[in-house]
Write a protein that holds these residues in place. Structure first.
Motif, mmCIF file in Angstrom:
data_model
loop_
_atom_site.group_PDB
_atom_site.id
_atom_site.type_symbol
_atom_site.label_atom_id
_atom_site.label_comp_id
_atom_site.label_asym_id
_atom_site.label_seq_id
_atom_site.Cartn_x
_atom_site.Cartn_y
_atom_site.Cartn_z
ATOM 1 N N PHE A 1 8.592 -8.944 2.216
ATOM 2 C CA PHE A 1 7.484 -8.995 2.589
ATOM 3 C C PHE A 1 6.787 -7.643 3.220
ATOM 4 O O PHE A 1 5.453 -7.408 2.995
ATOM 5 N N LYS A 2 7.640 -6.878 3.655
ATOM 6 C CA LYS A 2 7.450 -5.589 4.186
ATOM 7 C C LYS A 2 7.579 -4.605 3.174
ATOM 8 O O LYS A 2 8.600 -4.467 2.269
ATOM 9 N N ARG A 3 6.453 -3.974 2.839
ATOM 10 C CA ARG A 3 6.437 -2.918 1.756
ATOM 11 C C ARG A 3 7.277 -1.788 1.829
ATOM 12 O O ARG A 3 7.524 -1.147 2.846
ATOM 13 N N VAL A 4 7.938 -1.530 0.734
ATOM 14 C CA VAL A 4 8.971 -0.346 0.623
ATOM 15 C C VAL A 4 8.243 0.723 -0.003
ATOM 16 O O VAL A 4 7.536 0.674 -0.791
ATOM 17 N N PRO A 5 8.211 2.028 0.546
ATOM 18 C CA PRO A 5 7.673 3.063 0.031
ATOM 19 C C PRO A 5 8.005 3.379 -1.469
ATOM 20 O O PRO A 5 9.026 3.023 -1.960
#
Length: 210
Positions: free
Chosen positions: A44-48
């Protein structure tokens, strides 16, 4: 300083305004919005350097909606109408020239070849897609089923040679764990899942009366 005064014909002025096309889904549907969302294995947390989860979900949703199972099978040379076994009559066997080198007719049901190893959801998870947040009523889940075009003869004799089977849009109402079968209902011309009185079918068709 003067306060804002609303014109007397404010409502008619709003109706005349044209702001262009809208992305809002205006079509009426008996299916929950989340029932069309694909399952995505992404944090859910965007990875660069990686697409946001919402973008990936929307891309796959549009991709999967563009697929048609009848066209995919036809591209592999499979006739969907021939997938359902029919009554075997040894006295009226067609000659081998007409059966395209297939001596014996199809007699094994599809469930013999069913494999759920790569299914992304269990049957219970598919059915739970009909539950909307904050609601106790379970709506149908969209799907396609290989069904006879003649409902009356299809119920009386599903293996009749007179029947024509096609992939039809349905609403999945319920699942029976003992028989491993789904209960489905054909959609109407507008794509809605309604009963004989024109009311939406909820909770698998079970009402307080039974």
């Amino acid at each position: 300083v003067t306060k804002f005064k609303v014109p007397a014909n404010f409502k008619s002025l709003l109706e005349k305004q044209a702001v262009g096309p809208s992305t809002e889904i205006l079509a009426e549907s008996d299916f929950p919005e989340q029932s069309f969302k694909p399952k995505v294995q992404m944090p859910f947390k965007r990875v660069p350097g990686q697409n946001p989860r919402k973008v990936e979900v929307e891309r796959r949703r549009r991709l999967y909606l563009s697929f048609d199972i009848a066209e995919l099978l036809a591209s592999k040379g499979i006739d969907s109408n021939q997938l359902m076994p029919r009554h075997y009559d040894p006295d009226n066997m067609p000659p081998i020239e007409e059966t395209k080198d297939s001596v014996f007719p199809i007699y094994l049901p599809l469930k013999v070849f069913d494999n759920d190893e790569f299914d992304c959801r269990t049957p219970e998870e598919w059915i739970s897609l009909g539950l909307e947040p904050g609601s106790s009523d379970r709506k149908p889940v969209p799907g396609k089923a290989l069904l006879p075009t003649d409902d009356v003869l299809g119920h009386e004799d599903p293996k009749s040679e007179e029947l024509i089977y096609k992939w039809i849009d349905v609403g999945v109402l319920d699942y029976d764990k003992e028989t491993d079968l789904y209960l489905v209902h054909k959609t109407d011309e507008k794509g809605l899942v309604r009963d004989e009185e024109g009311k939406p079918i909820l909770n698998g068709g079970i009402t307080p009366e039974g």
